[in-house]
Design an enzyme around this catalytic site. Structure first.
Site, short mmCIF file in Angstrom:
data_model
loop_
_atom_site.label_atom_id
_atom_site.label_comp_id
_atom_site.label_asym_id
_atom_site.label_seq_id
_atom_site.Cartn_x
_atom_site.Cartn_y
_atom_site.Cartn_z
N HIS A 18 0.84 -1.21 0.00
CA HIS A 18 0.00 0.00 0.00
C HIS A 18 0.87 1.26 0.00
CE1 HIS A 18 -3.05 -2.67 2.30
NE2 HIS A 18 -3.54 -2.46 1.09
N LYS A 42 -16.39 -7.95 6.42
CA LYS A 42 -15.52 -8.85 7.20
C LYS A 42 -15.33 -8.29 8.61
CE LYS A 42 -12.96 -7.93 3.09
NZ LYS A 42 -11.84 -7.13 2.64
N ARG A 91 -1.93 -6.06 -8.58
CA ARG A 91 -0.81 -6.93 -8.28
C ARG A 91 -0.60 -7.97 -9.37
NH1 ARG A 91 -3.09 -8.26 -2.49
NH2 ARG A 91 -4.82 -8.47 -3.92
N SER A 129 -3.01 -7.75 2.80
CA SER A 129 -3.28 -7.61 4.25
C SER A 129 -3.67 -8.96 4.85
CB SER A 129 -4.42 -6.61 4.48
OG SER A 129 -4.05 -5.35 4.03
#
Ligand code: PNS
Length: 170
Positions: A18, A42, A91, A129
């Site tokens: 990040h 979540k 990514r 993460s």
């Protein structure tokens, strides 16, 4: 006209991946607002206030970067901030389908806002993460993935969660 961009995400927790995007995005915009999503479905490791605080701490040296939380639609938050751009990191190919859907949906919801993708530095292309949370939950070394200050907070939180679980079992 000030060119404002939003870099949205859950940031639970913020990683070096990040930070790499934040650094690069801050160079191509006048102002970068990191938008931390409040209503995640979540159960987060860190509360929204904790995530905002940690992001503020690790981005304090960037003059044109601010951190704010948001609730509801990303395009509404972007509009409220007069942003013209949403920044997302890509990514790998696996990110593409979801990111394309997100950006196209956001374009339909607000034609005035474009999504700009920055490809993640190869060094961090595997990083997320959730991977950091997983490694930390097994007491693995996360120093390569997050700043030391964040690593410390993660270790503390995992320990607190564990202690709480044990005390419930007693
Ligand atoms: O870090 P993440 O979890 O991949 O970030 C996802 C985020 C926050 C960018 C996305 O979930 C989001 O924008 N949520 C807000 C609600 C919204 O606007 N959804 C897109 C239109 S359906």
């Amino acid at each position: 006209m000030t060119k404002t961009a939003i870099y949205p995400g859950s940031f639970d927790p913020v990683t070096f991946g990040h930070l790499d995007i934040i650094e690069r995005a801050s160079k191509i915009t006048d102002e970068l607002i990191i938008g931390v999503l409040k209503n995640s479905s979540k159960t987060p490791l860190f509360s929204i206030d904790e995530r905002v605080k940690m992001l503020k701490e690790v981005t304090k040296n960037f003059d044109n970067v601010r951190v704010e939380s948001f609730d509801g639609l990303l395009v509404d938050f972007a509009k409220e901030k007069n942003a013209i751009m949403i920044v997302r990191g890509l990514r790998a190919v696996t990110d593409f389908e979801y990111e394309l859907q997100l950006s196209q949906t956001n374009k339909v919801l607000n034609k005035g806002i474009d999504t700009v993708f920055l490809t993640t530095n190869l060094k961090y292309s595997y990083l997320s993460s959730s991977i950091v949370r997983e490694i930390a939950s097994y007491d693995g070394d996360i120093s390569e993935f997050v700043p030391s200050l964040i690593a410390e907070k993660i270790r503390e939180r995992i320990k607190e969660n564990r202690d709480e679980q044990y005390s419930k079992q007693d």
